[in-house]
Write a protein that holds these residues in place. Structure first.
Motif, PDB file in Angstrom:
ATOM      1  N   MET A  48       0.851  -1.178   0.000  1.00 34.07           N
ATOM      2  CA  MET A  48       0.000   0.000   0.000  1.00 34.07           C
ATOM      3  C   MET A  48       0.892   1.236   0.000  1.00 34.07           C
ATOM      4  N   LYS A  49       0.519   2.185  -0.808  1.00 35.93           N
ATOM      5  CA  LYS A  49       1.274   3.423  -0.972  1.00 35.93           C
ATOM      6  C   LYS A  49       0.728   4.482  -0.015  1.00 35.93           C
ATOM      7  N   THR A  50       1.612   5.325   0.532  1.00 30.90           N
ATOM      8  CA  THR A  50       1.214   6.424   1.400  1.00 30.90           C
ATOM      9  C   THR A  50       1.683   7.722   0.764  1.00 30.90           C
ATOM     10  N   ILE A  51       0.811   8.733   0.804  1.00 29.97           N
ATOM     11  CA  ILE A  51       1.126  10.004   0.154  1.00 29.97           C
ATOM     12  C   ILE A  51       0.533  11.141   0.990  1.00 29.97           C
ATOM     13  N   GLY A  52       1.216  12.281   1.019  1.00 26.94           N
ATOM     14  CA  GLY A  52       0.728  13.441   1.746  1.00 26.94           C
ATOM     15  C   GLY A  52      -0.441  14.102   1.034  1.00 26.94           C
ATOM     16  N   ALA A  53      -1.241  14.848   1.785  1.00 25.29           N
ATOM     17  CA  ALA A  53      -2.444  15.470   1.233  1.00 25.29           C
ATOM     18  C   ALA A  53      -2.110  16.460   0.122  1.00 25.29           C
ATOM     19  N   TYR A  54      -1.074  17.260   0.305  1.00 24.94           N
ATOM     20  CA  TYR A  54      -0.711  18.241  -0.722  1.00 24.94           C
ATOM     21  C   TYR A  54      -0.303  17.534  -2.015  1.00 24.94           C
ATOM     22  N   GLU A  55       0.530  16.505  -1.881  1.00 25.67           N
ATOM     23  CA  GLU A  55       0.963  15.761  -3.063  1.00 25.67           C
ATOM     24  C   GLU A  55      -0.223  15.049  -3.719  1.00 25.67           C
ATOM     25  N   ALA A  56      -1.155  14.545  -2.896  1.00 21.65           N
ATOM     26  CA  ALA A  56      -2.344  13.881  -3.439  1.00 21.65           C
ATOM     27  C   ALA A  56      -3.176  14.858  -4.258  1.00 21.65           C
ATOM     28  N   LYS A  57      -3.320  16.073  -3.742  1.00 23.85           N
ATOM     29  CA  LYS A  57      -4.075  17.092  -4.465  1.00 23.85           C
ATOM     30  C   LYS A  57      -3.390  17.433  -5.788  1.00 23.85           C
ATOM     31  N   THR A  58      -2.084  17.529  -5.749  1.00 26.97           N
ATOM     32  CA  THR A  58      -1.314  17.908  -6.924  1.00 26.97           C
ATOM     33  C   THR A  58      -1.325  16.831  -8.004  1.00 26.97           C
ATOM     34  N   HIS A  59      -1.326  15.567  -7.583  1.00 28.75           N
ATOM     35  CA  HIS A  59      -1.189  14.452  -8.522  1.00 28.75           C
ATOM     36  C   HIS A  59      -2.434  13.550  -8.563  1.00 28.75           C
ATOM     37  N   LEU A  60      -3.601  14.115  -8.289  1.00 26.32           N
ATOM     38  CA  LEU A  60      -4.818  13.311  -8.214  1.00 26.32           C
ATOM     39  C   LEU A  60      -5.097  12.477  -9.466  1.00 26.32           C
ATOM     40  N   PRO A  61      -5.009  13.021 -10.678  1.00 28.84           N
ATOM     41  CA  PRO A  61      -5.290  12.182 -11.851  1.00 28.84           C
ATOM     42  C   PRO A  61      -4.389  10.943 -11.933  1.00 28.84           C
ATOM     43  N   LYS A  62      -3.097  11.113 -11.628  1.00 28.23           N
ATOM     44  CA  LYS A  62      -2.168   9.986 -11.642  1.00 28.23           C
ATOM     45  C   LYS A  62      -2.556   8.969 -10.566  1.00 28.23           C
ATOM     46  N   LEU A  63      -2.915   9.456  -9.390  1.00 28.38           N
ATOM     47  CA  LEU A  63      -3.308   8.561  -8.298  1.00 28.38           C
ATOM     48  C   LEU A  63      -4.569   7.780  -8.662  1.00 28.38           C
ATOM     49  N   LEU A  64      -5.518   8.443  -9.306  1.00 29.39           N
ATOM     50  CA  LEU A  64      -6.738   7.751  -9.707  1.00 29.39           C
ATOM     51  C   LEU A  64      -6.445   6.644 -10.717  1.00 29.39           C
ATOM     52  N   LYS A 114      -2.103  13.547   6.530  1.00 27.73           N
ATOM     53  CA  LYS A 114      -2.029  14.986   6.786  1.00 27.73           C
ATOM     54  C   LYS A 114      -1.172  15.149   8.039  1.00 27.73           C
ATOM     55  N   HIS A 115      -0.061  15.817   7.889  1.00 25.85           N
ATOM     56  CA  HIS A 115       0.903  15.990   8.977  1.00 25.85           C
ATOM     57  C   HIS A 115       1.340  14.630   9.531  1.00 25.85           C
ATOM     58  N   GLY A 116       1.479  13.655   8.629  1.00 25.51           N
ATOM     59  CA  GLY A 116       1.981  12.335   9.019  1.00 25.51           C
ATOM     60  C   GLY A 116       0.932  11.372   9.557  1.00 25.51           C
ATOM     61  N   HIS A 117      -0.302  11.829   9.708  1.00 26.25           N
ATOM     62  CA  HIS A 117      -1.367  10.961  10.235  1.00 26.25           C
ATOM     63  C   HIS A 117      -2.297  10.554   9.096  1.00 26.25           C
ATOM     64  N   PRO A 118      -2.624   9.264   8.990  1.00 19.57           N
ATOM     65  CA  PRO A 118      -3.539   8.821   7.937  1.00 19.57           C
ATOM     66  C   PRO A 118      -4.921   9.450   8.123  1.00 19.57           C
ATOM     67  N   ILE A 119      -5.470   9.996   7.042  1.00 16.47           N
ATOM     68  CA  ILE A 119      -6.802  10.614   7.133  1.00 16.47           C
ATOM     69  C   ILE A 119      -7.782  10.044   6.118  1.00 16.47           C
ATOM     70  N   ALA A 120      -7.275   9.435   5.062  1.00 17.60           N
ATOM     71  CA  ALA A 120      -8.174   8.901   4.030  1.00 17.60           C
ATOM     72  C   ALA A 120      -7.475   7.774   3.289  1.00 17.60           C
ATOM     73  N   MET A 121      -8.302   6.967   2.622  1.00 16.56           N
ATOM     74  CA  MET A 121      -7.747   5.881   1.832  1.00 16.56           C
ATOM     75  C   MET A 121      -8.464   5.836   0.484  1.00 16.56           C
ATOM     76  N   LEU A 122      -7.677   5.773  -0.581  1.00 13.15           N
ATOM     77  CA  LEU A 122      -8.227   5.585  -1.921  1.00 13.15           C
ATOM     78  C   LEU A 122      -8.128   4.100  -2.239  1.00 13.15           C
ATOM     79  N   THR A 123      -9.256   3.489  -2.507  1.00 15.50           N
ATOM     80  CA  THR A 123      -9.269   2.065  -2.847  1.00 15.50           C
ATOM     81  C   THR A 123     -10.127   1.868  -4.088  1.00 15.50           C
ATOM     82  N   PRO A 124      -9.792   0.868  -4.895  1.00 16.88           N
ATOM     83  CA  PRO A 124     -10.626   0.614  -6.069  1.00 16.88           C
ATOM     84  C   PRO A 124     -11.980   0.048  -5.651  1.00 16.88           C
ATOM     85  N   LEU A 125     -12.987   0.367  -6.435  1.00 20.02           N
ATOM     86  CA  LEU A 125     -14.317  -0.189  -6.198  1.00 20.02           C
ATOM     87  C   LEU A 125     -14.324  -1.654  -6.598  1.00 20.02           C
ATOM     88  N   PRO A 126     -15.148  -2.460  -5.929  1.00 27.27           N
ATOM     89  CA  PRO A 126     -15.252  -3.862  -6.348  1.00 27.27           C
ATOM     90  C   PRO A 126     -15.835  -3.944  -7.753  1.00 27.27           C
TER      91      PRO A 126
END
Length: 80
Positions: free
Chosen positions: A1-17, A30-42
């Protein structure tokens, strides 16, 4: 599983999707604490088109307008 910061996620959202669509799970922090998870839909099974058409035809055979035509029903609705 990959971990990414919120700012980088915002900047690279299309690639992450694209990565998520390929099956990757990504945790957003966000500030080193997990706040959300992007997972593929079944995977969703798509509806069988031919069986859907057959069901609609069967429903149409069961339905009745009580001897009225669609035009008569439209005209009747216009009187009110």
């Amino acid at each position: 599983m990959k971990t990414i910061g919120a700012y980088e996620a915002k900047t690279h959202l299309p690639k992450l999707l694209d990565e998520v669509a390929a099956g990757e799970q990504i945790t957003i922090t966000k500030h080193g604490h997990p706040i959300a998870m992007l997972t593929p839909l079944p995977n969703k099974k798509s509806a069988d088109v031919s069986s859907t058409i057959q069901a609609l035809r069967a429903l149409r055979q069961e339905m009745s307008l009580g001897g009225l035509s669609v035009r008569e029903m439209i005209e009747e609705g216009r009187r009110f």
